[in-house]
Design an enzyme around this catalytic site. Structure first.
Site, PDB file in Angstrom:
ATOM      1  N   GLU A   1     -15.291  -9.409 -17.858  1.00  0.00           N
ATOM      2  CA  GLU A   1     -14.329  -8.942 -18.854  1.00  0.00           C
ATOM      3  C   GLU A   1     -12.978  -8.659 -18.206  1.00  0.00           C
ATOM      4  OE1 GLU A   1     -13.852  -5.343 -22.156  1.00  0.00           O
ATOM      5  OE2 GLU A   1     -15.272  -5.122 -20.491  1.00  0.00           O
TER       6      GLU A   1
ATOM      7  N   ASP B   1     -12.614  -8.755 -25.156  1.00  0.00           N
ATOM      8  CA  ASP B   1     -12.280  -7.477 -25.766  1.00  0.00           C
ATOM      9  C   ASP B   1     -10.903  -7.601 -26.420  1.00  0.00           C
ATOM     10  OD1 ASP B   1     -11.409  -4.814 -26.293  1.00  0.00           O
ATOM     11  OD2 ASP B   1     -12.887  -4.068 -24.859  1.00  0.00           O
TER      12      ASP B   1
ATOM     13  N   GLN C   1     -15.544  -7.485 -28.377  1.00  0.00           N
ATOM     14  CA  GLN C   1     -15.366  -6.056 -28.604  1.00  0.00           C
ATOM     15  C   GLN C   1     -13.997  -5.798 -29.230  1.00  0.00           C
ATOM     16  OE1 GLN C   1     -15.991  -4.633 -24.560  1.00  0.00           O
ATOM     17  NE2 GLN C   1     -18.100  -4.069 -25.031  1.00  0.00           N
TER      18      GLN C   1
ATOM     19  N   GLU D   1     -15.879  -0.630 -29.451  1.00  0.00           N
ATOM     20  CA  GLU D   1     -15.677   0.092 -28.190  1.00  0.00           C
ATOM     21  C   GLU D   1     -14.325   0.822 -28.269  1.00  0.00           C
ATOM     22  OE1 GLU D   1     -16.375  -0.729 -23.457  1.00  0.00           O
ATOM     23  OE2 GLU D   1     -14.933  -1.994 -24.501  1.00  0.00           O
TER      24      GLU D   1
END
Length: 251
Positions: free
Chosen positions: A138, A173, A199, A235
């Protein structure tokens, strides 16, 4: 759309098994977490069985947090420690039936760091393959994780290509991409074939997805339009009690 509660940020006032039950009661379809290692495997697994929720993934340990470490796998000379954290994460994930492990790179830069990261990722992927686990990487933004090795989705795509393992995927993300690269949907479309998990959180304050620079109701529709049918990971950092931040989920 389906949603997963990231219990690294949501219901942090409760032990992990209780947080899993809270996520179920709130209507989430799955859960994920950061570092569950202080909780016995049996307790985490029991909560998952009792709620019927799946644990999508967890992270490798960061290392010495007090010293500012944020992962070990791209730190040259720390390969033995990095692989110990990888093996521990895979063992825990396998025991609770999780689907993936996010291998944290750490704060570093340069050719040697890249070589170390790729070698450690190959190790992770090879170990995880036996249990049908995905390994995720990530990119993190420089505001929250200054000096972190993995910075952009393009860099992550290059690492995935060089590592050359079929079970290595990108954790996309929307919050980190929004802060670092902008144009979240464009970058998601560009790298969709590499994405293993998505996310989200508000940009730029990492709060609930009901405000900020990214129009999440629209983005969620666009993601569904791309054919994505797996749970999206919430998140974000609630401004108060988690239950008070869930109007977006009910909507």
């Amino acid at each position: 759309m389906k949603f997963s509660a990231n219990l690294g940020f949501l219901w942090t006032d409760r032990p992990l098994p209780d947080a899993i039950h809270a996520a179920k009661a709130a209507g989430f379809d799955a859960v994920e977490c950061h570092w569950p290692y202080d909780v016995p495997v049996e307790k985490t697994r029991a909560a998952l069985v009792e709620t019927g929720l799946s644990m999508l993934g967890l992270n490798t340990s960061r290392g010495n947090v007090e010293a500012g470490e944020n992962g070990l796998s791209a730190l040259p000379g720390r390969e033995a420690e990095a692989r110990t954290t990888i093996d521990k994460a895979i063992e825990y994930a396998t025991a609770i039936g999780a689907g993936s492990v996010h291998v944290m790179a750490g704060s570093s830069d340069g050719v040697a760091a890249k070589a170390s990261f790729v070698d450690n990722l190959r190790h992770a992927c090879d170990v995880a393959q036996a249990d049908n686990l995905k390994i995720l990487i990530e990119p993190l933004n420089a505001y929250d994780a200054p000096g972190y090795f993995l910075k952009t989705t393009d860099q992550a795509a290059q690492i995935i290509d060089e590592t050359d393992r079929g079970n290595l995927r990108l954790m996309f993300d929307c919050y980190h991409v929004g802060r670092t690269e902008g144009e979240v949907l464009r970058h998601l479309k560009k790298h969709l074939s590499l994405v293993g998990h998505i996310q989200f959180a508000a940009v730029p304050d990492r709060g609930a997805p009901d405000h900020g620079d990214v129009d999440y109701p629209l983005l969620f529709q666009q993601i569904a339009g791309l054919g994505w049918d797996k749970p999206l990971g919430a998140e974000y950092k609630p401004a108060g009690p988690t239950d008070a931040s869930l109007a977006w989920l009910r909507d």
